[in-house]
Design a protein around this motif. Structure first.
Motif, PDB file in Angstrom:
ATOM      1  N   GLU A 185      13.462 -15.805  12.027  1.00  0.00           N
ATOM      2  CA  GLU A 185      14.769 -16.377  12.334  1.00  0.00           C
ATOM      3  C   GLU A 185      15.876 -15.338  12.177  1.00  0.00           C
ATOM      4  N   SER A 186      15.784 -14.529  11.142  1.00  0.00           N
ATOM      5  CA  SER A 186      16.784 -13.471  10.949  1.00  0.00           C
ATOM      6  C   SER A 186      16.717 -12.444  12.070  1.00  0.00           C
ATOM      7  N   PRO A 241       6.675 -15.500   6.192  1.00  0.00           N
ATOM      8  CA  PRO A 241       7.789 -16.460   6.134  1.00  0.00           C
ATOM      9  C   PRO A 241       8.525 -16.532   7.475  1.00  0.00           C
ATOM     10  N   SER A 242       8.826 -17.743   7.907  1.00  0.00           N
ATOM     11  CA  SER A 242       9.537 -17.936   9.174  1.00  0.00           C
ATOM     12  C   SER A 242      10.976 -17.445   9.103  1.00  0.00           C
ATOM     13  N   ASP A 243      11.523 -17.307   7.884  1.00  0.00           N
ATOM     14  CA  ASP A 243      12.897 -16.810   7.753  1.00  0.00           C
ATOM     15  C   ASP A 243      13.056 -15.416   8.337  1.00  0.00           C
TER      16      ASP A 243
END
Length: 342
Positions: free
Chosen positions: A233-234, A228-230
């Motif tokens: 990003e986090s 997941p790209s999240d």
């Protein structure tokens, strides 16, 4: 009340209905996938048989092919390993019990082949997977011509073992080889890659690395694209750079995939045969003049088809099979531990 009024006040029950008619609740009860006729008709029996037997018919071709080309040879090899069988006299078999295994485990050539298999496996697997992980990390970010680079990385895998090994044999040639020519510029003298112990194993390992690095890189790339790209990003919001994201996000998420490639590469190293056979030329089946790069696959081939001792060759094959079983058990335990840790 008249008879017509009584009929309206008391509708006919299902028992009083006309023969052949069904109550309203029973009508349309048979949905899709049910036999069109009664339970005792031939259509109903055919339908039940089809529902029960069709799945087995669909998967039967796999089991037929597996039984004919895998299970039967495996069991027949086990039978051969308990007999004294010569290639020139297949009809004359004498019971040997565990003598083939006893002679095998007391042979220095078997332990030499096992050690060479382990050494070449480590030398070829570790750099291969590290390079594949690095290449996948590069292609995971937007790169110009990424599709072209993916095709280029898969090209060595599509190349035949014979073609790749013959090219590398020319590169590692004692007289006029490109590798020795390049070593000359850094002050290293020519190396006899076929006759030296570590040199021959490094040469064979380089062929394996060249052929399988791109294949494993694409496996890692597919697994990276599923992260997941999240998470990235986090990590970026927390101030993590690319290297820190790779260490703390990519690698932990790729643990099951990395374990899979390690197990598959270990199995491939245990069965290594074509590269050392073609690299050695005339003495390829011996793994060199002093058996310096003879693997278990070469040792089995030498005993079975060169010497003609099929009983001992079968014992070697089953020893390799037992080693692969141990690898599979280790894979299962590690996978279970990873699932619990996650």
């Amino acid at each position: 009340m008249t008879s017509s009024q009584e009929a309206l006040a008391h509708p006919a029950s299902s028992a009083e209905a006309a023969p052949g008619s069904q109550p309203g609740a029973a009508r349309g009860a048979h949905g899709r996938g049910t036999p069109p006729a009664g339970p005792g008709s031939w259509r109903s029996r055919l339908y039940r048989w089809d529902m029960k037997a069709s799945p087995y018919v669909f998967i039967a071709p796999f089991f037929v092919v597996f039984g004919a080309f895998s299970l039967v040879p495996l069991l027949y090899t086990a039978w051969y390993s308990l007999h004294s069988v010569q290639l020139s006299a297949l009809d004359h078999q004498t019971w040997a019990g565990l003598d083939n295994y006893t002679n095998l485990f007391s042979s220095e050539f078997f332990w030499n082949a096992l050690e060479n298999t382990f050494t070449i496996g480590v030398i070829s697997t570790v750099p291969q997977l590290l390079a594949a992980l690095w290449l996948a990390h590069l292609l995971h970010y937007r790169l110009r011509g990424s599709t072209v680079w993916r095709v280029v990385m898969l090209t060595p895998y599509a190349t035949s073992v014979a073609a790749a090994t013959l090219v590398f044999t020319l590169l590692y040639s004692w007289d006029g080889g490109m590798v020795n020519w390049l070593l000359h510029f850094v002050g290293v003298g020519p190396v006899n890659w076929r006759e030296s112990d570590w040199g021959s194993q490094l040469a064979v390992s380089s062929i394996v690395i060249w052929r399988w690095t791109g294949y494993n890189a694409l496996i890692y790339l597919a697994a990276m694209q599923a992260i997941p790209s999240d998470l990235y990003e986090s990590a970026a919001l927390d101030g993590a750079g690319r290297w820190q994201q790779f260490r703390h996000v990519t690698v932990p998420m790729l643990r099951p995939t990395i374990l899979f490639t390690v197990i598959v590469s270990t199995i491939g190293a245990t069965q290594l045969f074509g590269e050392p056979l073609l690299f050695g030329g005339v003495s390829g089946s011996k793994g060199g003049s002093e058996h310096q790069y003879q693997t278990l696959g070469l040792y089995m081939y030498d005993q079975g088809w060169i010497i003609g001792n099929l009983g001992k060759a079968s014992a070697i094959a089953w020893s390799m099979f037992l080693i692969l079983l141990v690898v599979a058990v280790v894979n299962m335990l590690l996978s279970r531990r990873l699932r619990k840790s996650q």
